[in-house]
Design an enzyme around this catalytic site. Structure first.
Site, PDB file in Angstrom:
ATOM      1  CG  LEU A  22      -2.315  -0.359   1.184  1.00  0.00           C
ATOM      2  CD1 LEU A  22      -2.992  -0.696   2.721  1.00  0.00           C
ATOM      3  CD2 LEU A  22      -2.903  -0.546   0.379  1.00  0.00           C
ATOM      4  CG  ASP A  23       0.818   3.810  -3.061  1.00  0.00           C
ATOM      5  OD1 ASP A  23       2.272   2.917  -3.163  1.00  0.00           O
ATOM      6  OD2 ASP A  23       0.370   4.120  -4.283  1.00  0.00           O
ATOM      7  CE1 TYR A  24       5.042   7.918   4.820  1.00  0.00           C
ATOM      8  CE2 TYR A  24       3.967  10.015   3.484  1.00  0.00           C
ATOM      9  CZ  TYR A  24       4.474   9.249   5.255  1.00  0.00           C
ATOM     10  OH  TYR A  24       5.178   9.907   6.072  1.00  0.00           O
TER      11      TYR A  24
END
Length: 287
Positions: free
Chosen positions: A134-136
């Site tokens: 999951l992206d930052y």
């Protein structure tokens, strides 16, 4: 020597070598090499007897870690994570926005998993490991493997597209009610289904849309790139945006809301969801 930590072993499915079981049970020594050194120095006791690498753990034991003047301790990340599902094989946790899943940084979800999850009682238990990315700046559900075999099997389910993920995003500009895009990403096939659930007018952005997204592939930044290709970038995206339409200070409006799959070991149907963050509901209060 002074008593540093005590761990009580729950009933195990079958005996496990202590050196394998002990990884992650002590905050002061999170690594396998650290445990091995502590055993050699006589700093670990099992049921009040000095531990050895050849001992097997079966359940019910009391394990004590002692410190001396020369004991080296490690800083352990203190980060409370919401656990939405957990058994001996896997877990599903909520990743807040603004935290890395893994990497070289100290503050990552991966570094905080051992303290938030119960150690598996299975023989192939390992340090819990995230199965996907999951992206930052993205919030939402993250699937975690707790044994060697579960990590392999969950990875296989992802590869075979047997784990369904649903996201919600707030996008900018007028959109079709529903649609599908297959624009390649990094020269690889990528597929995303979308449906607009509600739209509101905006002085700055003209329209804002609450969009349900169902990706069929998992390319890096897929949803963010696909929505930009439709000329409807995600609100708050500072990497994939239209000039003059960047919202600062509120983060990215992208949320991984649900996971749906058949448990690879129990064959139970797992459907876990997490409600929209407050910042979404401020714009779309009906959801």
């Amino acid at each position: 020597m002074n008593l540093l930590e005590t761990h009580f072993v729950k009933k195990l499915e079958k005996p496990v070598r202590f050196q394998e079981y002990s990884v992650g049970i002590f905050n002061a020594i999170p690594t396998k090499s650290g445990i091995k050194k502590a055993i050699k120095k006589g700093h670990i006791f099992i049921d009040d007897k000095i531990a050895s690498t050849g001992i097997y753990i079966s359940g019910g034991e009391k394990i004590d870690l002692f410190e001396s003047e020369n004991t080296t301790t490690f800083e352990r990340l203190k980060l409370n994570l919401e656990v939405l599902f957990e058994d001996d094989y896997l877990a599903i946790i909520y990743k807040p926005a603004g935290i890395l899943v893994s990497g070289n940084k100290f503050v990552t979800v991966a570094n905080a998993l051992s303290q938030n999850l119960i150690k598996s009682s299975l023989a192939d238990a390992v340090k819990p490991q995230p199965i996907h990315r999951l992206d930052y700046p993205t919030s939402g559900l993250l699937l975690v493997g707790k044994t060697s075999l579960s990590i392999i099997e969950l990875g296989r389910l992802f590869k075979e597209k047997n784990i369904k993920k649903t996201y919600f995003a707030i996008t900018i500009g007028k959109m079709n009610a529903k649609g599908y895009t297959d624009k390649p990403i990094d020269n690889k096939e990528a597929f995303t289904n979308y449906e607009v659930l509600e739209s509101v007018t905006s002085k700055r952005f003209d329209f804002l849309n609450l969009v349900k997204l169902k990706p069929e592939t998992g390319r890096k930044h897929q949803l963010r790139k696909h929505l930009l290709s439709l000329k409807n970038p995600i609100l708050g995206d500072k990497e994939h945006f239209k000039e003059g339409l960047v919202l600062n200070g509120k983060g990215l409006y992208l949320h991984a809301a649900s996971l749906d799959f058949i448990h690879p070991f129990t064959q139970e149907k797992i459907t876990i969801s997490k409600e929209l963050p407050k910042k979404f509901r401020k714009i779309f209060p009906n959801f």
